[in-house]
Design an enzyme around this catalytic site. Structure first.
Site, PDB file in Angstrom:
ATOM      1  N   LYS A 172      55.554  74.524 -29.162  1.00  0.00           N
ATOM      2  CA  LYS A 172      55.936  75.208 -30.413  1.00  0.00           C
ATOM      3  C   LYS A 172      56.478  76.611 -30.136  1.00  0.00           C
ATOM      4  O   LYS A 172      57.489  77.025 -30.708  1.00  0.00           O
ATOM      5  CB  LYS A 172      54.708  75.256 -31.347  1.00  0.00           C
ATOM      6  CG  LYS A 172      54.893  76.060 -32.618  1.00  0.00           C
ATOM      7  CD  LYS A 172      55.978  75.509 -33.533  1.00  0.00           C
ATOM      8  CE  LYS A 172      56.286  76.494 -34.649  1.00  0.00           C
ATOM      9  NZ  LYS A 172      57.443  76.137 -35.453  1.00  0.00           N
ATOM     10  N   LYS A 241      55.152  87.734 -34.511  1.00  0.00           N
ATOM     11  CA  LYS A 241      53.978  87.156 -33.832  1.00  0.00           C
ATOM     12  C   LYS A 241      54.432  86.084 -32.829  1.00  0.00           C
ATOM     13  O   LYS A 241      53.957  86.037 -31.693  1.00  0.00           O
ATOM     14  CB  LYS A 241      53.054  86.554 -34.919  1.00  0.00           C
ATOM     15  CG  LYS A 241      51.846  85.791 -34.450  1.00  0.00           C
ATOM     16  CD  LYS A 241      51.961  84.285 -34.602  1.00  0.00           C
ATOM     17  CE  LYS A 241      52.330  83.746 -35.950  1.00  0.00           C
ATOM     18  NZ  LYS A 241      52.592  82.317 -35.968  1.00  0.00           N
TER      19      LYS A 241
HETATM   20  P1  NAD Z   1      51.767  82.560 -44.950  1.00  0.00           P
HETATM   21  O1  NAD Z   1      51.732  84.015 -44.597  1.00  0.00           O
HETATM   22  O2  NAD Z   1      52.567  82.146 -46.122  1.00  0.00           O
HETATM   23  O3  NAD Z   1      50.280  82.016 -45.143  1.00  0.00           O
HETATM   24  C1  NAD Z   1      49.271  82.425 -44.248  1.00  0.00           C
HETATM   25  C2  NAD Z   1      47.911  81.840 -44.615  1.00  0.00           C
HETATM   26  O4  NAD Z   1      46.918  82.551 -43.842  1.00  0.00           O
HETATM   27  C3  NAD Z   1      47.500  82.015 -46.071  1.00  0.00           C
HETATM   28  O5  NAD Z   1      46.695  80.919 -46.440  1.00  0.00           O
HETATM   29  C4  NAD Z   1      46.650  83.287 -46.067  1.00  0.00           C
HETATM   30  O6  NAD Z   1      45.703  83.318 -47.106  1.00  0.00           O
HETATM   31  C5  NAD Z   1      45.954  83.144 -44.712  1.00  0.00           C
HETATM   32  N1  NAD Z   1      45.564  84.456 -44.206  1.00  0.00           N
HETATM   33  C6  NAD Z   1      46.368  85.445 -43.767  1.00  0.00           C
HETATM   34  N2  NAD Z   1      45.633  86.509 -43.394  1.00  0.00           N
HETATM   35  C7  NAD Z   1      44.326  86.162 -43.622  1.00  0.00           C
HETATM   36  C8  NAD Z   1      43.095  86.840 -43.434  1.00  0.00           C
HETATM   37  N3  NAD Z   1      43.056  88.083 -42.941  1.00  0.00           N
HETATM   38  N4  NAD Z   1      41.957  86.182 -43.772  1.00  0.00           N
HETATM   39  C9  NAD Z   1      41.990  84.920 -44.265  1.00  0.00           C
HETATM   40  N5  NAD Z   1      43.127  84.237 -44.455  1.00  0.00           N
HETATM   41  C10 NAD Z   1      44.282  84.853 -44.136  1.00  0.00           C
HETATM   42  O7  NAD Z   1      52.251  81.814 -43.622  1.00  0.00           O
HETATM   43  P2  NAD Z   1      52.989  80.394 -43.486  1.00  0.00           P
HETATM   44  O8  NAD Z   1      54.464  80.620 -43.502  1.00  0.00           O
HETATM   45  O9  NAD Z   1      52.370  79.420 -44.421  1.00  0.00           O
HETATM   46  O10 NAD Z   1      52.613  80.035 -41.968  1.00  0.00           O
HETATM   47  C11 NAD Z   1      51.366  79.492 -41.597  1.00  0.00           C
HETATM   48  C12 NAD Z   1      51.400  79.131 -40.101  1.00  0.00           C
HETATM   49  O11 NAD Z   1      52.424  78.138 -39.885  1.00  0.00           O
HETATM   50  C13 NAD Z   1      51.770  80.302 -39.189  1.00  0.00           C
HETATM   51  O12 NAD Z   1      51.089  80.186 -37.973  1.00  0.00           O
HETATM   52  C14 NAD Z   1      53.270  80.131 -38.992  1.00  0.00           C
HETATM   53  O13 NAD Z   1      53.720  80.751 -37.805  1.00  0.00           O
HETATM   54  C15 NAD Z   1      53.396  78.628 -38.969  1.00  0.00           C
HETATM   55  N6  NAD Z   1      54.684  78.056 -39.384  1.00  0.00           N
HETATM   56  C16 NAD Z   1      55.377  78.576 -40.438  1.00  0.00           C
HETATM   57  C17 NAD Z   1      56.604  78.016 -40.804  1.00  0.00           C
HETATM   58  C18 NAD Z   1      57.422  78.566 -41.961  1.00  0.00           C
HETATM   59  O14 NAD Z   1      58.629  78.283 -42.022  1.00  0.00           O
HETATM   60  N7  NAD Z   1      56.851  79.314 -42.897  1.00  0.00           N
HETATM   61  C19 NAD Z   1      57.088  76.896 -40.111  1.00  0.00           C
HETATM   62  C20 NAD Z   1      56.344  76.361 -39.073  1.00  0.00           C
HETATM   63  C21 NAD Z   1      55.133  76.950 -38.714  1.00  0.00           C
END
Ligand code: NAD
Length: 294
Positions: A172, A241
């Site tokens: 990834k 990140k």
């Molecule tokens: P986001 O920022 O929209 O959501 C993050 C989640 O983490 C939320 O549920 C939030 O409540 C939680 N969170 C953040 N800080 C926190 C804390 N201090 N305590 C408790 N909970 C906390 O992120 P996302 O875009 O949904 O991405 C989630 C994961 O998937 C990440 O690792 C990201 O790199 C990966 N990802 C994202 C995408 C994309 O296009 N958005 C695609 C593939 C993978």
């Protein structure tokens, strides 16, 4: 009804949870801001106050949290899921995190009699909503097999990278490095064309349908060419990140990656300017346009 735990209702977690509900699962959901669960079909969820509550009395718990430290806290912290996940239970960890974190959490699970598998995904929130994610897996073979119906409810394919638990995380991070390299490449190329009198959208369409005919160049190419940075699908601070994860791997394995350093600085600049909550496409698109004065 099949009941599973689901932790993390961010940009990705929410559409993924919706697809699991569509597939017939009842979700015990936990999110830091629990009002996010209001977007889900209420008859198909139970709202939980802690990750431990979400993992109680289920065989599977999915986590889709932002980064390594948050996943660790939700797993082994005071209210972490390890407190309650039953023996034989499986933690399906879908965030983009380091292989080291997966190895560390897999050991803790093993001590507790449960199993951790790494299942990161490719695809933005629109792809998650359309069940078009590419899911990559690694870790214990039996647990991966048992988790397969859940993973198949989330994406268009599930590809395995073996039993070393961090392997899918390496994959990834490698893939996201390729994407950020492509974002910088497209932003520079389209800006060069624009500054020399061409229509950058036509340029993107031409290359995206001929020499560079691939999803990243179609989908991101259109966004960069149109300077379209809304809605925010993937935050620049999470891209930053991922650039840090790539550099960490490059340093640990002595793999010089000058392009990763460049992309890291582009994302760091966006975060430093207060644009960390904006889409990472903006970090590259606007970053390059600003440098070029257009
Ligand atoms: P986001 O920022 O929209 O959501 C993050 C989640 O983490 C939320 O549920 C939030 O409540 C939680 N969170 C953040 N800080 C926190 C804390 N201090 N305590 C408790 N909970 C906390 O992120 P996302 O875009 O949904 O991405 C989630 C994961 O998937 C990440 O690792 C990201 O790199 C990966 N990802 C994202 C995408 C994309 O296009 N958005 C695609 C593939 C993978």
């Amino acid at each position: 009804m099949k009941k599973i735990g689901f932790i993390g209702l961010g940009n990705m977690g929410t559409p993924m949870a919706q697809n699991l509900i569509k597939a017939g699962y009842h979700l015990q959901v936990y999110n830091r801001t629990i009002s996010k669960a209001d977007e889900l079909e209420q008859g198909s969820i139970s709202k939980c106050k802690t990750p431990a509550d979400a993992a109680a009395n289920v065989a599977f718990v999915v986590s889709m949290l932002s980064e390594d430290e948050i996943v660790k806290e939700a797993t082994s912290g005071t209210d972490g899921l390890l407190r309650t996940l039953q023996k034989g239970g499986v933690h399906i960890s879908m965030s983009t995190i380091s292989p080291e974190t997966s190895e560390e959490l897999a050991k803790l699970h093993e001590q507790a009699g449960s199993t951790y598998i790494a299942c990161p995904v490719f695809g933005r929130p629109e792809a998650a909503a359309a069940k078009k994610l590419f899911v990559c897996t690694s870790g214990n073979a039996k647990a991966k097999e048992a988790a397969r119906p859940i993973l198949e409810a989330l994406g268009q394919s599930v590809t395995d990278f073996g039993e070393a638990v961090g392997a899918a995380n390496v994959l990834k991070v490698t893939g996201n490095f390729m994407i950020i390299g492509a974002l910088e490449l497209m932003a520079e190329a389209f800006t060069l064309a624009e500054k020399n009198g061409l229509d950058r959208v036509q340029v993107a369409d031409f290359f995206g349908s001929t020499l560079f005919n691939a999803p990243i160049f179609h989908n991101y190419g259109r966004l960069i060419a149109n300077k379209q940075y809304q809605p925010v699908g993937f935050k620049a601070k999470l891209g930053y990140k991922d650039a840090r994860l790539a550099l960490k791997l490059s340093q640990a394995s002595q793999t010089p990656m000058p392009l990763a350093t460049l992309a890291h600085n582009r994302l760091l600049t966006a975060v430093a300017k207060g644009d960390g909550e904006q889409d990472w496409v903006q970090a590259f698109g606007k970053g390059v346009s600003d440098d070029a004065g257009v």
